[in-house]
Scaffold this active site. Structure first.
Site, PDB file in Angstrom:
ATOM      1  N   VAL A 107      41.727  45.637  45.521  1.00  0.00           N
ATOM      2  CA  VAL A 107      41.758  44.978  46.635  1.00  0.00           C
ATOM      3  C   VAL A 107      41.971  46.024  47.750  1.00  0.00           C
ATOM      4  CG1 VAL A 107      43.092  42.991  46.254  1.00  0.00           C
ATOM      5  CG2 VAL A 107      44.167  44.739  46.692  1.00  0.00           C
ATOM      6  N   CYS A 108      41.263  45.678  49.107  1.00  0.00           N
ATOM      7  CA  CYS A 108      41.400  46.883  50.161  1.00  0.00           C
ATOM      8  C   CYS A 108      42.672  47.035  50.462  1.00  0.00           C
ATOM      9  CB  CYS A 108      40.594  46.033  51.257  1.00  0.00           C
ATOM     10  SG  CYS A 108      38.689  46.366  51.065  1.00  0.00           S
TER      11      CYS A 108
END
Length: 464
Positions: free
Chosen positions: A401-402
């Site tokens: 995930v970012c």
């Protein structure tokens, strides 16, 4: 009519998804990248909101109600919320629209968020929520304290926002230009500042539409999320108000936008990311309940009304994000004698994108890490689209995930020599902007940037 909440929410979800609009990332970038460019988009939302809501209030169309400022609850709650949105991988609205992109981690965060908010507001923790909120001061808005018209504050905020936006846009169009994906117009993302203007306008429209149904409020995420949980548990139809339809609309609008743009794919996180999402979601519900709102209710709406609650909450959202970023947002790879950065998740994560598979090397060393990461120089590679030439390194961040794809890319690039290439495979939508922007600003050359399938991308960056 309550159905207007669903319609407006669908538009909001689509705009947020296409604009990659995430307050978590905006606050996080201040600490991890030292830039205020994304945060300026939030100021644009607040400024547009402020103009519209002040005009509607002055005309008697809406009548905002102000709760007494509870500094302890707001400070503690906002800090907890700020820490939690980093763990969850997105703020309240960001989690709703990312769920529409197929991120199972966001679904887990939403469950924790809705249940903990319900427990705090109407469940067994309501006493705890009320206890901290009882310590109030006799202040509501900054204009009221100074006895000034709110238009003075609207003008000041608008001028600051216009200056920052003009400055960053000038830098964007005169400085190095990030490489963009070659794709049809309907698949291209919105500029985050344009998305911010639209979101601000949506927020202005939302208040009178919501008030017409008996809900005297504008955009909001926490109470509607709580009401979703209350309705599922009790079946009481009174919980299905305008706000509930708004958040369901955000989910549906983001889903449609992601499907049309080819950015929808069900992505199941690893165990560590899943556990962080659940813990983060629970913390979001607790923190937002104490603070009186999330990054939408406080960070967009209350700030535009110039309440102490809104601006103090926004400040401590940022403090919480900064602390969490310092603790958790670090590269996960560990350098080995073979020049390999690796985790066991990286091998499993390749099933969804076989094109991104790289050649194995003997005796790889594995290190525990929260993301799928693999960096290795290829001595030989098979012919075909998966070939990685000598001198090229492959970085696998599929499933991360970012902002981890960018964090890992920056760390891996530090290990390369000038002229060597990093081949990055990722499936985080926000990284489609963050990685090429970083490459341009750092003086690296993007030699290839393309989609590898639904919600999957490959970018080749040659070190400058």
């Amino acid at each position: 009519m309550p159905i207007t909440g669903l319609i407006l929410g669908a538009v909001l979800g689509a705009v947020m998804q296409r604009g990659r609009f995430c307050v978590t990332g905006m606050l996080r970038d201040i600490f991890t990248r030292g830039t205020w460019r994304p945060f300026t988009a939030l100021l644009i939302v607040i400024s547009v909101h402020a103009i519209g809501l002040t005009a509607l209030t002055s005309a008697g169309v809406i009548t905002p109600e102000y709760s007494p400022f509870a500094p302890a609850a707001v400070i503690v709650g906002a800090f907890i919320f700020g820490v939690s949105i980093v763990l969850a991988g997105g703020c309240a609205s960001g989690t709703w629209y990312r769920a529409g992109e197929g991120l199972v981690g966001s679904w887990l965060a939403l469950v924790g968020y809705a249940l903990s908010a319900a427990a705090m507001k109407t469940g067994p923790l309501s006493g705890v929520n009320a206890w901290l909120g009882q310590f109030t001061v006799n202040q509501t808005t900054v204009p009221a304290t100074f006895g000034l018209s709110p238009w003075w504050f609207v003008a000041g905020l608008g001028a600051l926002t216009a200056y920052l936006a003009a400055r960053f846009l000038q830098e964007e169009f005169t400085g190095p230009r990030p490489v963009a994906l070659a794709q049809p117009l309907h698949r291209r993302p919105l500029h985050v500042y344009l998305a911010a203007v639209i979101i601000g306008i949506i927020g202005v429209i939302a208040w009178p539409l919501s008030a017409a149904t008996g809900r005297n409020d504008g955009l909001g995420i926490t109470t509607p999320s709580k009401n979703v949980a209350n309705y599922i548990v009790t079946g009481d139809g009174s919980f299905l108000d305008w706000g509930v339809l708004l958040v369901l609309g955000i989910l549906g609008g983001a889903l449609v936008a992601a499907k049309v743009s080819g950015e929808f794919r069900v992505r199941v996180p690893d165990a560590r990311t899943s556990s962080r999402a659940v813990v983060g979601g629970i913390g979001m519900g607790v923190g937002a309940s104490w603070a009186g709102g999330c990054t939408v209710g406080n960070g967009m709406v209350q700030t535009s009304l110039f309440t102490y609650q809104g601006w103090v909450a926004l400040a401590f959202f940022a403090v919480g994000v900064g602390v969490a970023a310092k603790i958790w947002l670090k590269p996960s790879g560990r350098k080995t004698a073979t020049g390999t950065y690796s985790t066991d998740e990286s091998v499993d994560g390749r099933a969804a994108h076989p094109e991104a598979t790289t050649t194995s090397v003997s005796a790889p060393a594995y290190a525990v890490a929260p993301v799928a990461l693999k960096v290795r120089e290829q001595q030989s590679a098979p012919a075909g689209p998966a070939e990685v030439a000598p001198g090229e390194y492959a970085l696998d961040t599929l499933g991360a995930v970012c902002p981890f794809p960018l964090i890992e890319a920056v760390s891996a690039m530090d290990e390369l020599r000038s002229g060597q290439t990093l081949v990055i495979d990722f499936d985080c939508t926000q990284a489609t902007d963050a990685i090429p922007r970083w490459a341009a600003e750092a003086g690296h050359e993007v030699t290839e940037f393309r989609a590898t399938g639904d919600a999957g991308w490959r970018i080749k960056v040659r070190k400058g």
